[in-house]
Design an enzyme around this catalytic site. Sequence first.
Site, PDB file in Angstrom:
ATOM      1  N   GLY A 141       3.215  32.953   1.158  1.00 13.35           N
ATOM      2  CA  GLY A 141       3.976  31.938   0.453  1.00 13.35           C
ATOM      3  C   GLY A 141       4.223  30.719   1.327  1.00 13.35           C
ATOM      4  O   GLY A 141       3.604  30.538   2.376  1.00 13.35           O
TER       5      GLY A 141
ATOM      6  N   TYR B 203      -8.609  35.640  24.730  1.00 12.27           N
ATOM      7  CA  TYR B 203      -9.907  35.426  24.080  1.00 12.27           C
ATOM      8  C   TYR B 203     -10.262  33.944  24.114  1.00 12.27           C
ATOM      9  O   TYR B 203     -11.353  33.558  24.549  1.00 12.27           O
ATOM     10  CB  TYR B 203      -9.877  35.931  22.633  1.00 12.27           C
ATOM     11  CG  TYR B 203     -11.051  35.420  21.824  1.00 12.27           C
ATOM     12  CD1 TYR B 203     -12.327  35.939  22.026  1.00 12.27           C
ATOM     13  CD2 TYR B 203     -10.893  34.400  20.880  1.00 12.27           C
ATOM     14  CE1 TYR B 203     -13.413  35.459  21.309  1.00 12.27           C
ATOM     15  CE2 TYR B 203     -11.973  33.916  20.159  1.00 12.27           C
ATOM     16  CZ  TYR B 203     -13.224  34.446  20.377  1.00 12.27           C
ATOM     17  OH  TYR B 203     -14.298  33.956  19.674  1.00 12.27           O
TER      18      TYR B 203
ATOM     19  N   LYS C 186     -16.288  44.620  11.248  1.00 16.51           N
ATOM     20  CA  LYS C 186     -15.289  43.952  12.070  1.00 16.51           C
ATOM     21  C   LYS C 186     -13.850  44.379  11.774  1.00 16.51           C
ATOM     22  O   LYS C 186     -12.926  43.995  12.482  1.00 16.51           O
ATOM     23  CB  LYS C 186     -15.410  42.432  11.910  1.00 16.51           C
ATOM     24  CG  LYS C 186     -16.686  41.869  12.542  1.00 16.51           C
ATOM     25  CD  LYS C 186     -16.902  40.400  12.198  1.00 16.51           C
ATOM     26  CE  LYS C 186     -15.843  39.487  12.758  1.00 16.51           C
ATOM     27  NZ  LYS C 186     -15.890  39.399  14.245  1.00 16.51           N
TER      28      LYS C 186
END
Length: 334
Positions: free
Chosen positions: A204, A141, A180
């Site tokens: 965390g 992408y 989406k």
Amino acid sequence: MTIIVTGAAGFIGSNIVKALNQRGITDIVAVDNLTKGEKFKNLAECEIAHYLDKHEFIRQVREHILPYQNIEAVFHQGACSDTMNHDGLYMMENNYQYTLDLLDWCQDERIPFLYASSAAVYGKGEIFREERELEKPLNVYGYSKFLFDQVLRRRMKEGLTAQVVGFRYFNVYGQHEQHKGRMASVAFHHFHQYREHGYVNLFGSNDGYGNGEQTRDFVSVEDVAKINLYFFDHPELSGIYNLGTGRSQQFNELAAATVNACRAAEGKSELSLKELVEEELIRYIPFPDALKGKYQGFTQADITKLREAGYKEEFFDVKAGVNRYVKWMLENLA
């Protein structure tokens, strides 16, 4: 004068259509692929002149038989934005070749062309400035966006017949992204998690960052639409521009803004991050082993070039932007 918006039923595209409508512009050809039919809802509140299927549109472009006269601009937001899609053949056809064919047509017809690039071109870099040596995409992408940006750079050296602008979107959130799924913004997922479970989970500590302290340049889609229209108003400007706020904010801030906006709608008082954690409205989960060494802890757009292009407006920060977004979701999605 006609304006074409591709990806018009999608997230950013529909917000551009809406922003054009707010100017009284309705002679808009909306181009999209409505195989995912629920996207029509994004256009239902907009005014357009015509809808055209993406495949028919690109066929007409390639054959130079589009029937519209006096096209004022093309806002090209139609692309696959799923960073987890590793189908390179599809990604390069849909994101690269489609965009290249549109560019060639717009240059032949001398039509301004404003398109969606992506901050994904920077990969795991720590400096986010529009310079070739800083661009190292990590997935196909990002590569599809990166490769087209290189085409624009070459074309600019050769000389353009009309404006071409690429926007490197950072972490965009806001209305009309509900279709989406997993690729919707963190703000969207936090809202639904809080509404369903009464708390929000954050990663965390990891890689030097404390609990929830990883940061992103979160930018409201309202600002994204405004900047697209700013360049539409300035056809003398061409180039590649980062489109973020220039401010990096913690996931803690995003989660707190989301929870507090939901609480405000319930008539409850705003709580500090410390209080939200103490009351377990924000919880931290162990950082996933699968993401260790692969997760980006920081992004922040360098918007020097955007400011030099004359854009002076202030951006929504996370608290203000998310508050507006949560109000919209409560009115439209809850």
